[in-house]
Design a protein around this motif. Structure first.
Motif, PDB file in Angstrom:
ATOM      1  N   GLN A  53       0.217  -3.617   4.803  1.00 27.16           N
ATOM      2  CA  GLN A  53      -0.093  -2.183   4.707  1.00 27.16           C
ATOM      3  C   GLN A  53      -1.324  -1.972   3.830  1.00 27.16           C
ATOM      4  N   ILE A  54      -1.420  -2.712   2.746  1.00 28.79           N
ATOM      5  CA  ILE A  54      -2.579  -2.581   1.851  1.00 28.79           C
ATOM      6  C   ILE A  54      -3.838  -3.042   2.560  1.00 28.79           C
ATOM      7  N   SER A  56      -4.479  -3.023   5.752  1.00 25.31           N
ATOM      8  CA  SER A  56      -4.867  -2.154   6.852  1.00 25.31           C
ATOM      9  C   SER A  56      -5.380  -0.792   6.380  1.00 25.31           C
ATOM     10  N   SER A  57      -5.205  -0.489   5.124  1.00 26.06           N
ATOM     11  CA  SER A  57      -5.660   0.804   4.585  1.00 26.06           C
ATOM     12  C   SER A  57      -7.150   0.859   4.418  1.00 26.06           C
TER      13      SER A  57
END
Length: 57
Positions: A53-54, A56-57
């Motif tokens: 998630q980090i 892809s941010s």
């Protein structure tokens, strides 16, 4: 002298400056001894999901 022209005196001055090392008394290395402990209740999968998630941010 034009911009970017070779200056032998300047080159020699910089070589002398870079070759002199000033070792003062406060440059001593500090040795650290001890342990590191990680207390995490998260599973590996949860941590990997969070990492993705980090990224892809």
């Amino acid at each position: 002298m034009s911009m970017g022209a070779y200056d032998e005196d300047e080159h020699e001055r910089r070589e002398r400056k870079n070759s002199d090392v000033d070792l003062s008394e406060d440059d001593d290395r500090t040795a650290y001894h001890g342990e590191v402990e990680y207390d995490s209740n998260d599973s590996t999968e949860e941590l990997l999901d969070q990492f993705e998630q980090i990224k892809s941010s």
